[in-house]
Design a protein around this motif. Structure first.
Motif, PDB file in Angstrom:
ATOM      1  N   VAL A  16       0.842  -1.191   0.000  1.00 21.36           N
ATOM      2  CA  VAL A  16       0.000   0.000   0.000  1.00 21.36           C
ATOM      3  C   VAL A  16       0.880   1.244   0.000  1.00 21.36           C
ATOM      4  O   VAL A  16       1.828   1.335   0.786  1.00 21.36           O
ATOM      5  N   LEU A  17       0.568   2.208  -0.859  1.00 23.38           N
ATOM      6  CA  LEU A  17       1.256   3.491  -0.846  1.00 23.38           C
ATOM      7  C   LEU A  17       0.532   4.428   0.112  1.00 23.38           C
ATOM      8  O   LEU A  17      -0.662   4.687  -0.042  1.00 23.38           O
TER       9      LEU A  17
ATOM     10  N   CYS B  18      -2.772   0.526  -7.976  1.00 25.85           N
ATOM     11  CA  CYS B  18      -2.017   0.602  -6.727  1.00 25.85           C
ATOM     12  C   CYS B  18      -2.947   0.870  -5.543  1.00 25.85           C
ATOM     13  O   CYS B  18      -3.663   1.874  -5.539  1.00 25.85           O
ATOM     14  N   PRO B  19      -2.928   0.022  -4.513  1.00 27.06           N
ATOM     15  CA  PRO B  19      -3.664   0.329  -3.278  1.00 27.06           C
ATOM     16  C   PRO B  19      -3.092   1.607  -2.654  1.00 27.06           C
ATOM     17  O   PRO B  19      -1.876   1.799  -2.598  1.00 27.06           O
TER      18      PRO B  19
ATOM     19  N   PHE C 298      -2.701  -2.668   6.938  1.00 30.68           N
ATOM     20  CA  PHE C 298      -1.269  -2.840   6.713  1.00 30.68           C
ATOM     21  C   PHE C 298      -0.780  -4.232   7.091  1.00 30.68           C
ATOM     22  O   PHE C 298       0.417  -4.466   7.196  1.00 30.68           O
ATOM     23  N   LYS C 299      -1.743  -5.154   7.285  1.00 26.84           N
ATOM     24  CA  LYS C 299      -1.464  -6.584   7.451  1.00 26.84           C
ATOM     25  C   LYS C 299      -0.446  -6.839   8.566  1.00 26.84           C
ATOM     26  O   LYS C 299       0.550  -7.541   8.384  1.00 26.84           O
TER      27      LYS C 299
ATOM     28  N   PRO D 248      11.142  -1.624  30.504  1.00 31.03           N
ATOM     29  CA  PRO D 248      11.132  -1.133  29.113  1.00 31.03           C
ATOM     30  C   PRO D 248      10.523  -2.187  28.202  1.00 31.03           C
ATOM     31  O   PRO D 248      10.668  -3.387  28.431  1.00 31.03           O
ATOM     32  N   PRO D 249       9.796  -1.744  27.162  1.00 30.71           N
ATOM     33  CA  PRO D 249       9.191  -2.708  26.246  1.00 30.71           C
ATOM     34  C   PRO D 249      10.229  -3.463  25.432  1.00 30.71           C
ATOM     35  O   PRO D 249      11.304  -2.937  25.139  1.00 30.71           O
ATOM     36  N   GLN D 250       9.907  -4.689  25.098  1.00 27.93           N
ATOM     37  CA  GLN D 250      10.787  -5.502  24.269  1.00 27.93           C
ATOM     38  C   GLN D 250      10.157  -5.621  22.880  1.00 27.93           C
ATOM     39  O   GLN D 250       9.673  -6.676  22.480  1.00 27.93           O
ATOM     40  N   GLY D 251      10.130  -4.530  22.182  1.00 24.70           N
ATOM     41  CA  GLY D 251       9.478  -4.493  20.882  1.00 24.70           C
ATOM     42  C   GLY D 251      10.357  -5.007  19.762  1.00 24.70           C
ATOM     43  O   GLY D 251      11.545  -5.262  19.938  1.00 24.70           O
ATOM     44  N   ARG D 252       9.735  -5.151  18.587  1.00 25.23           N
ATOM     45  CA  ARG D 252      10.514  -5.496  17.403  1.00 25.23           C
ATOM     46  C   ARG D 252       9.866  -4.851  16.177  1.00 25.23           C
ATOM     47  O   ARG D 252       8.674  -4.565  16.176  1.00 25.23           O
ATOM     48  N   TRP D 253      10.674  -4.627  15.173  1.00 26.90           N
ATOM     49  CA  TRP D 253      10.199  -3.976  13.952  1.00 26.90           C
ATOM     50  C   TRP D 253       9.196  -4.870  13.237  1.00 26.90           C
ATOM     51  O   TRP D 253       9.439  -6.060  13.061  1.00 26.90           O
ATOM     52  N   LEU D 254       8.069  -4.287  12.830  1.00 27.21           N
ATOM     53  CA  LEU D 254       7.023  -5.034  12.144  1.00 27.21           C
ATOM     54  C   LEU D 254       6.995  -4.675  10.675  1.00 27.21           C
ATOM     55  O   LEU D 254       7.095  -3.502  10.318  1.00 27.21           O
ATOM     56  N   THR D 255       6.837  -5.661   9.838  1.00 29.34           N
ATOM     57  CA  THR D 255       6.615  -5.423   8.414  1.00 29.34           C
ATOM     58  C   THR D 255       5.393  -6.203   7.976  1.00 29.34           C
ATOM     59  O   THR D 255       5.073  -7.251   8.535  1.00 29.34           O
ATOM     60  N   SER D 256       4.704  -5.678   7.010  1.00 25.73           N
ATOM     61  CA  SER D 256       3.485  -6.345   6.536  1.00 25.73           C
ATOM     62  C   SER D 256       3.819  -7.355   5.460  1.00 25.73           C
ATOM     63  O   SER D 256       4.905  -7.359   4.899  1.00 25.73           O
TER      64      SER D 256
END
Length: 277
Positions: free
Chosen positions: A10-11, A64-65, A199-200, A269-277
């Motif tokens: 998605v753009l 294009c979405p 964004f799945k 502190p949060p233990q986050g991680r990068w998300l990708t769709s």
């Protein structure tokens, strides 16, 4: 957009017509003092609507979405809605600052309230709230755009054009929900479920077994006034400073881990991680 369409992604698009803005800004070059009204006049609703229309044509041509970010006018939302009904894969958001504030706040607070597109008139603000009530927005975002204080201390035209608001988006929407009797479920969808779906983002935006247990506990019986002490951004200047919300966030969990508790000095502190769709 042609290349993005091949990927199924998605753009997300900022929609303002650059040449229009550049032309109108040039007219202020020799003006000794630029007012809030001058700045908003350089980024008119027409510039937003033209860019939206053009992007819709390109999306139709390329398949294009398309997601329209921080839309600030009724006319632009109506153009997007018409294209969605015609079958195009489009979504649209506005931001909490366009719903809670207007151009009078820009005149009062100066560069702290500068963003692009700019805060609109009181009348346009009310139109956006009506669009919110009638389910014309797919999601609400912060458009969080912080900067060092120095970048907000220049003249209005040269100052950083962004609002620090990530911490206050949920509180802003809860204020609007309480004021206009908007269902809390709708707020949850606008802020969480709908963005996750668009964004799945697997595991986000839902309460069910196997999801990430991202939870917020809100207290409707206690208000919250923004101060430098309880604003946790690195850079403190914000349009929301001194604003009192009719509710407060008591606790926040990320993936089931308590990362914020209103009555505690500190949390893990949060233990986050990068998300990708």
């Amino acid at each position: 957009m042609h290349e993005i369409a091949k990927t199924g992604k998605v753009l997300a698009l900022h929609s303002e017509n650059g040449p229009i803005i550049q032309y109108l800004t040039e007219q202020l070059r020799n003006k000794p003092e630029v007012t809030a009204e001058d700045y908003t006049a350089t980024r008119p609703i027409k510039a937003e609507v033209e860019a939206v229309e053009r992007a819709i044509h390109y999306a139709e041509l390329t398949g294009c979405p398309l997601h329209f970010v921080h839309i600030s006018s009724q006319a632009a939302v109506e153009k997007i809605g018409c294209a969605k009904r015609a079958g195009l894969d489009l979504t649209v958001e506005t931001c909490s600052h366009y719903l809670l504030f207007n151009e009078l706040d820009l005149a009062d607070k100066g560069a702290i309230a500068k963003c692009a597109p700019p805060l609109r008139s009181e009348e346009e603000q009310q139109r956006l709230i009506q669009l919110l009530q009638s389910d014309q927005f797919d999601m609400i975002s912060s458009d969080h755009s912080p900067c060092p204080p120095l970048l907000k201390s220049t003249g209005l035209m040269d100052a950083w054009g962004g609002i620090t608001g990530g911490q206050f988006t949920f509180l802003s929407m809860m204020e609007l929900a309480l004021r206009y009797d908007i269902a809390f479920e709708k707020i949850a969808a606008l802020l969480s479920a709908n963005p996750a779906r668009r964004f799945k983002l697997s595991g986000k935006g839902k309460l069910e077994r196997g999801a990430d247990a991202d939870l917020t506990v809100i207290n409707l019986k206690q208000s919250f006034t923004v101060t430098e002490k309880n604003h946790y951004a690195k850079h403190k200047p914000t349009l929301f400073m001194d604003h009192t919300f009719p509710c407060r966030i008591d606790a926040t969990f990320s993936r089931g881990q308590l990362v914020y508790y209103a009555d505690a000095a500190s949390t893990s502190p949060p233990q986050g991680r990068w998300l990708t769709s």
